[in-house]
Design an enzyme around this catalytic site. Sequence first.
Site, mmCIF file in Angstrom:
data_model
loop_
_atom_site.group_PDB
_atom_site.id
_atom_site.type_symbol
_atom_site.label_atom_id
_atom_site.label_comp_id
_atom_site.label_asym_id
_atom_site.label_seq_id
_atom_site.Cartn_x
_atom_site.Cartn_y
_atom_site.Cartn_z
ATOM 1 N N GLU A 62 -1.301 7.127 7.200
ATOM 2 C CA GLU A 62 -0.892 6.555 8.474
ATOM 3 C C GLU A 62 -0.388 7.580 9.492
ATOM 4 O OE1 GLU A 62 0.351 2.150 6.718
ATOM 5 O OE2 GLU A 62 1.898 3.420 7.615
ATOM 6 N N GLU A 100 -3.621 -0.345 1.595
ATOM 7 C CA GLU A 100 -2.354 -1.083 1.600
ATOM 8 C C GLU A 100 -2.579 -2.443 2.245
ATOM 9 O OE1 GLU A 100 1.171 0.665 3.299
ATOM 10 O OE2 GLU A 100 0.712 2.641 2.483
#
Length: 467
Positions: free
Chosen positions: A181, A366
């Site tokens: 991320e 995720e």
Amino acid sequence: MSDHDQSPLPQRIAPPPGSAMARPDFLWGVATASYQIEGAIDADGRLPSIWDTFSAIPGKTLGGDTGEQACEHHARWADDADLIAHLGVDAYRLSIAWPRVMHADGTPNQEGLDFYRRLLTRLGAHGIQRYVTLYHWDLPQHLEDRGGWLNRDTAYRFAEYAALVARELGGLVEGWMTLNEPWCSAFLGYGNGHHAPGLADPRYATQAMHHLLLGHGLGLQAIREHDPGTPAGIVANVGRGTSDSADPADQEAARLYELQHNDWVLQPLLAGSYPADLWDTLWPGSAPLVLPGDMDLIRQPMDFLGINYYFRSNLRSDGAHGFTDVPLADVERTQMGWEVYPQGLEDLLRRFKAVYPNLPPVYITENGMASDDRVEGGRIDDTQRQSYLKRHFAAVSRAIDAGVDVRGYFVWSLMDNFEWAFGYERRFGLVHVDYTTQVRTLKDSARAFQAFLQQRRATATPAALTT
């Protein structure tokens, strides 16, 4: 389970009947991150990280919580590896703590590396595939002291770290992920200050992003040099942006949101350029310094792309050159306050395939939700999490049917953990952690997931299982 859900245990979480996700070649896993679970911040000669520094500042994390103890995974790693095997997953996504494996002078810290060798070896003995993220936000503090991701040199230091880990742990890993991320590292860390190191300036965010992506490109080269043949990619968090208003300005706000949240990362990786509207409209004058050859490094072909997805945002124009989030009323939300919107995951996967013809194979690295889970009578009834996951599995299944090459799904998270600025209050785990006793208890979602995986294996043909 609650009385209103009396379906068979596997079906409370399973993807739709006949889904490609039920085939034996689809990879099912769980995920964690080093700083969120390990604790033992002074063990192995580990160096301080930016999250040690940031969480020690009063007011930066909920309740003043830090990662000093977390889930004590550093001490309980063997039992945790056995717990992962007990769930019956195919794979485990974990991250390496940069400050634990590398001295400040760039030499390897063998004591820290040995911790990961033991863990990876035990996972392998259980037949669990190991997907390793090199950077899940815990930058060594000594590098932040020299500018962190605002300093171009950090990208080169990351490449040295990637080379060290690939060289030392190669052969124990089925897949490498350079960064987790980068949007969060750049924007939350340098753009609005909500995450470590706590700086807040759009110009900082855009330059940090460029250096993060440059580090990815350099790290990808290092991995391929020192562990050739092992697949490697990156993990990007994505968000769906829509507007409940038909006003063109509000529709443009939704477009700008997705441009900033998604294409700021994906466009340089897959098309070799940044979205011009970021500098021309959203953040005027904030374009990063890009040197010749940088974009070629960043856009190197990847073996896969990890996608993290959690929620949708409802956008309106801010009346200037950007957007503002106007939460919808009467929608389902999680403990984080995030709207539950599985359709957004399908929408984004289909859009990425349409916009980026060179989109590599995708893993959902995720997806999950936080809830205020409590142990009652020795069990945890997390009906909402089971429903959440089942609906998101169905959304991905529809995307696969539409032609998106999704090959695996890692549920976030294996266990409750340190949820960054939200401390220990928000519980994302399939497994409940009592932070006083460190007792792990499978939630009902974990039992349903386990039952689905057992059923999937039982119905697979022997030939399919050996391919």
